[in-house]
Design an enzyme around this catalytic site. Structure first.
Site, mmCIF file in Angstrom:
data_model
loop_
_atom_site.group_PDB
_atom_site.id
_atom_site.type_symbol
_atom_site.label_atom_id
_atom_site.label_comp_id
_atom_site.label_asym_id
_atom_site.label_seq_id
_atom_site.Cartn_x
_atom_site.Cartn_y
_atom_site.Cartn_z
ATOM 1 C CG PHE A 168 -2.002 -1.056 1.375
ATOM 2 C CD1 PHE A 168 -2.958 -0.930 0.874
ATOM 3 C CD2 PHE A 168 -1.856 -2.230 2.233
ATOM 4 C CE1 PHE A 168 -3.963 -1.929 0.843
ATOM 5 C CE2 PHE A 168 -2.665 -2.839 2.375
ATOM 6 C CZ PHE A 168 -3.958 -2.682 1.745
ATOM 7 C CB SER A 174 -5.696 3.928 -8.826
ATOM 8 O OG SER A 174 -6.688 4.964 -9.187
ATOM 9 C CE1 TYR A 196 -1.598 7.632 -6.385
ATOM 10 C CE2 TYR A 196 -3.320 7.973 -7.890
ATOM 11 C CZ TYR A 196 -2.814 7.388 -6.853
ATOM 12 O OH TYR A 196 -3.633 6.418 -6.169
ATOM 13 C CE LYS A 237 -0.875 3.911 -6.774
ATOM 14 N NZ LYS A 237 -0.375 3.241 -5.529
HETATM 15 P P1 NAD Z 1 -2.293 6.535 3.009
HETATM 16 O O1 NAD Z 1 -1.530 7.629 2.480
HETATM 17 O O2 NAD Z 1 -3.342 6.724 4.032
HETATM 18 O O3 NAD Z 1 -1.705 5.401 3.277
HETATM 19 C C1 NAD Z 1 -0.432 5.100 2.775
HETATM 20 C C2 NAD Z 1 0.740 4.771 3.785
HETATM 21 O O4 NAD Z 1 2.123 4.391 3.262
HETATM 22 C C3 NAD Z 1 0.733 6.012 4.862
HETATM 23 O O5 NAD Z 1 0.821 5.348 6.184
HETATM 24 C C4 NAD Z 1 2.168 6.419 4.514
HETATM 25 O O6 NAD Z 1 2.852 6.896 5.766
HETATM 26 C C5 NAD Z 1 2.920 5.082 4.022
HETATM 27 N N1 NAD Z 1 4.119 5.481 3.243
HETATM 28 C C6 NAD Z 1 4.253 6.664 2.073
HETATM 29 N N2 NAD Z 1 5.434 6.419 1.408
HETATM 30 C C7 NAD Z 1 6.058 5.295 2.296
HETATM 31 C C8 NAD Z 1 7.247 4.953 2.220
HETATM 32 N N3 NAD Z 1 8.225 5.118 1.034
HETATM 33 N N4 NAD Z 1 7.758 3.709 2.947
HETATM 34 C C9 NAD Z 1 6.927 3.497 3.937
HETATM 35 N N5 NAD Z 1 5.609 3.808 4.078
HETATM 36 C C10 NAD Z 1 5.274 4.857 3.132
HETATM 37 O O7 NAD Z 1 -3.231 6.078 1.725
HETATM 38 P P2 NAD Z 1 -4.588 5.068 1.259
HETATM 39 O O8 NAD Z 1 -5.611 6.029 0.896
HETATM 40 O O9 NAD Z 1 -4.282 4.215 2.336
HETATM 41 O O10 NAD Z 1 -3.822 4.338 -0.131
HETATM 42 C C11 NAD Z 1 -3.014 3.181 -0.040
HETATM 43 C C12 NAD Z 1 -2.802 2.700 -1.197
HETATM 44 O O11 NAD Z 1 -3.867 2.666 -2.125
HETATM 45 C C13 NAD Z 1 -1.581 3.674 -2.138
HETATM 46 O O12 NAD Z 1 -0.836 3.235 -2.904
HETATM 47 C C14 NAD Z 1 -2.584 4.521 -2.854
HETATM 48 O O13 NAD Z 1 -2.094 5.162 -4.047
HETATM 49 C C15 NAD Z 1 -3.711 3.545 -3.334
HETATM 50 N N6 NAD Z 1 -5.027 4.079 -3.576
HETATM 51 C C16 NAD Z 1 -5.680 4.776 -2.841
HETATM 52 C C17 NAD Z 1 -7.205 5.475 -3.389
HETATM 53 C C18 NAD Z 1 -7.747 6.166 -2.229
HETATM 54 O O14 NAD Z 1 -8.708 6.927 -2.905
HETATM 55 N N7 NAD Z 1 -7.620 6.379 -1.066
HETATM 56 C C19 NAD Z 1 -7.554 4.801 -4.631
HETATM 57 C C20 NAD Z 1 -6.900 4.034 -5.433
HETATM 58 C C21 NAD Z 1 -5.605 3.604 -4.882
HETATM 59 N N1 UFG Z 2 -15.627 16.550 -5.538
HETATM 60 C C1 UFG Z 2 -16.031 17.800 -5.357
HETATM 61 N N2 UFG Z 2 -15.599 18.403 -4.328
HETATM 62 C C2 UFG Z 2 -14.444 18.192 -3.694
HETATM 63 C C3 UFG Z 2 -13.930 16.872 -3.850
HETATM 64 C C4 UFG Z 2 -14.470 16.171 -5.034
HETATM 65 O O1 UFG Z 2 -17.080 18.187 -6.088
HETATM 66 O O2 UFG Z 2 -14.142 19.062 -2.864
HETATM 67 C C5 UFG Z 2 -15.951 15.584 -6.652
HETATM 68 C C6 UFG Z 2 -15.182 15.362 -7.879
HETATM 69 O O3 UFG Z 2 -15.217 16.580 -8.887
HETATM 70 C C7 UFG Z 2 -15.630 14.174 -8.537
HETATM 71 C C8 UFG Z 2 -16.009 13.393 -7.012
HETATM 72 O O4 UFG Z 2 -16.302 14.334 -5.987
HETATM 73 O O5 UFG Z 2 -16.626 14.201 -9.179
HETATM 74 C C9 UFG Z 2 -15.104 12.306 -6.596
HETATM 75 O O6 UFG Z 2 -13.608 13.162 -6.313
HETATM 76 P P1 UFG Z 2 -12.661 12.570 -5.514
HETATM 77 O O7 UFG Z 2 -11.391 13.679 -5.351
HETATM 78 O O8 UFG Z 2 -13.030 11.961 -4.230
HETATM 79 O O9 UFG Z 2 -11.999 11.198 -6.155
HETATM 80 P P2 UFG Z 2 -11.571 10.958 -7.785
HETATM 81 O O10 UFG Z 2 -12.509 10.236 -8.389
HETATM 82 O O11 UFG Z 2 -11.175 12.407 -8.294
HETATM 83 O O12 UFG Z 2 -10.082 10.188 -7.568
HETATM 84 C C10 UFG Z 2 -10.206 9.204 -6.609
HETATM 85 C C11 UFG Z 2 -8.770 9.063 -5.976
HETATM 86 C C12 UFG Z 2 -7.728 9.119 -6.995
HETATM 87 C C13 UFG Z 2 -7.791 7.763 -7.907
HETATM 88 C C14 UFG Z 2 -9.293 7.986 -8.380
HETATM 89 C C15 UFG Z 2 -9.658 6.601 -9.414
HETATM 90 O O13 UFG Z 2 -8.762 10.311 -5.336
HETATM 91 O O14 UFG Z 2 -6.422 8.695 -6.268
HETATM 92 O O15 UFG Z 2 -10.336 8.145 -7.344
HETATM 93 O O16 UFG Z 2 -9.401 5.487 -8.598
HETATM 94 F F1 UFG Z 2 -7.018 7.636 -8.880
#
Ligand code: NAD
Ligand code: UFG
Length: 338
Positions: free
Chosen positions: A80, A124, A148, A152
């Site tokens: 993650f 993602s 970003y 990925k």
């Molecule tokens: P998050 O930031 O809450 O968790 C990531 C964790 O990784 C954090 O605790 C951070 O301290 C740790 N970290 C970052 N860089 C590091 C490093 N170099 N070494 C060790 N630890 C490190 O994020 P999340 O929402 O839990 O996301 C987890 C994964 O899922 C990420 O790879 C993110 O890109 C992917 N992802 C998240 C979303 C989303 O919307 N949350 C969507 C699609 C994919």
């Molecule tokens: N939005 C608003 N106001 C805000 C934030 C978001 O209107 O303050 C809207 C955006 O325009 C979008 C929807 O809410 O229509 C969802 O936005 P998010 O930022 O929550 O999520 P995204 O779909 O843009 O992106 C998320 C993650 C990315 C990931 C992507 C696809 O943040 O890391 O989903 O998995 F790449």
């Protein structure tokens, strides 16, 4: 099963540790706490009854990763750890490529040295770019529009090449749609630092009084109410998807790719309404211009994961919003400092 969970103190990783413990697995967390707090560990223990081993350190530190893999007899890795803010990645591309791409390469190199051949990677839906149609299946073309997303995509491509050259490995790419919600106890949840980029943390901070109003980015999309549509998935369902992946394909050689989504699309205004109903709070909002880089709509076809992993998202929109509110109202300022 001893599983190294990189980034296990973060939002998705911490919830996944709980579901792993529940499934009888032993998570070992490696996290540099760049975007998380020490106190997450106590919450995992409070909810699950087990305090996982936690090593504070960086996934780019190969000798540390090798030591951890050996010392804890690791069987598989869920990766993650990484950086995840789209806007920030445009300003700091080097940091994103270093953490996300280089971090994964160092991890895999260490795994190879230690003969650990099972990896589950956090990918993602962003790798689908602006999809030509919905719902999205795993064979849709991939592309990236920001550093970003490109990081990925690069990792997916590196891992695909690596698995081809090392066919005895099991590598699983999980493409998450939009994770929301929190543990139903409200003890764990999403705790963004600074102004939240994502919709639901922003909405819940408005409801709890930390922010005045929500800006709804765009109201002229070709969607049912003009606002963006996404596939919001409860973080507990997403966590269960990781457990299912380890159980079903973790020991199967090959490259496995799955969408983790619900198959339903909800608009921004749907989410606001559902959140207001769950919380009993009003969420004032203003309709503003589109956010650059956003797409109109995006939702998954999750059939492949259902068929092959026996997994399916089961939690409702009401649970997503009620659990978000429980976390936010119990922890208005997020996790306490240790
Ligand atoms: P998050 O930031 O809450 O968790 C990531 C964790 O990784 C954090 O605790 C951070 O301290 C740790 N970290 C970052 N860089 C590091 C490093 N170099 N070494 C060790 N630890 C490190 O994020 P999340 O929402 O839990 O996301 C987890 C994964 O899922 C990420 O790879 C993110 O890109 C992917 N992802 C998240 C979303 C989303 O919307 N949350 C969507 C699609 C994919
Ligand atoms: N939005 C608003 N106001 C805000 C934030 C978001 O209107 O303050 C809207 C955006 O325009 C979008 C929807 O809410 O229509 C969802 O936005 P998010 O930022 O929550 O999520 P995204 O779909 O843009 O992106 C998320 C993650 C990315 C990931 C992507 C696809 O943040 O890391 O989903 O998995 F790449």
């Amino acid at each position: 099963m001893n599983v190294l969970v990189t980034g296990g103190m973060g939002y998705i990783g911490s919830h996944t540790c709980i579901q792993m413990i529940d499934a009888g697995m032993n998570p070992v967390i490696l996290d540099n706490l760049y975007n998380s707090k020490n106190t997450v560990l106590e919450r995992i223990e409070k909810v699950s009854g087990v305090k996982p081993t936690f090593i504070e350190g960086d996934v780019r530190n190969k000798s540390l990763v090798v030591d951890v893999l050996k010392a804890h007899n690791i069987d598989a890795v869920i990766h993650f750890a990484g950086l995840k803010a789209v806007g920030e990645s445009v300003q700091k591309p080097l940091e994103y490529y270093d953490n996300n791409v280089n971090g994964t390469l160092v991890l895999v190199d260490a795994m190879r040295d230690c003969d650990v051949k099972t990896l589950v990677f956090s990918s993602s839906a962003t790798v689908y770019g602006d999809p030509a149609s919905v719902p999205i299946t795993e064979d849709f073309p991939t592309s990236a529009t920001n550093p970003y997303g490109r990081s990925k995509l690069m990792v997916e491509e590196c891992l695909t090449d690596f698995q081809k050259a090392n066919p005895d490995w099991s590598i699983t790419l999980l493409r998450y749609f939009n994770p929301v919600g929190s543990h139903p106890t409200g003890e764990l949840g999403e705790d963004p630092q600074g102004i939240p980029n994502n919709l639901m943390p922003f909405v819940s901070q408005v409801a709890v009084g930390r922010r005045e109003f929500l800006s709804v980015f765009g109201h002229d999309y070709p969607t049912k109410d003009g606002t963006g549509v996404r596939d919001y998935i409860h973080v507990m369902d997403l966590s269960d998807g990781h457990v299912a992946a380890l159980q079903k394909v973790g020991s199967k050689q090959g490259l496995h790719v799955y969408n983790l989504g619900t198959g339903n699309g909800y608009s921004v205004l749907d989410m606001v309404k559902a959140f207001e109903a769950a919380s009993g709070k009003e969420v004032p909002y203003q309709l503003v211009d589109r956010r650059p880089g956003d797409i109109a709509e995006c939702w998954a076809d999750p059939a492949k994961a259902t068929k092959e992993l026996g997994w399916q998202a089961i939690r409702t929109l009401e649970e997503m919003t009620a659990d978000t509110w429980r976390w936010q109202s119990k922890n208005p300022q997020g996790y306490p400092e240790s």
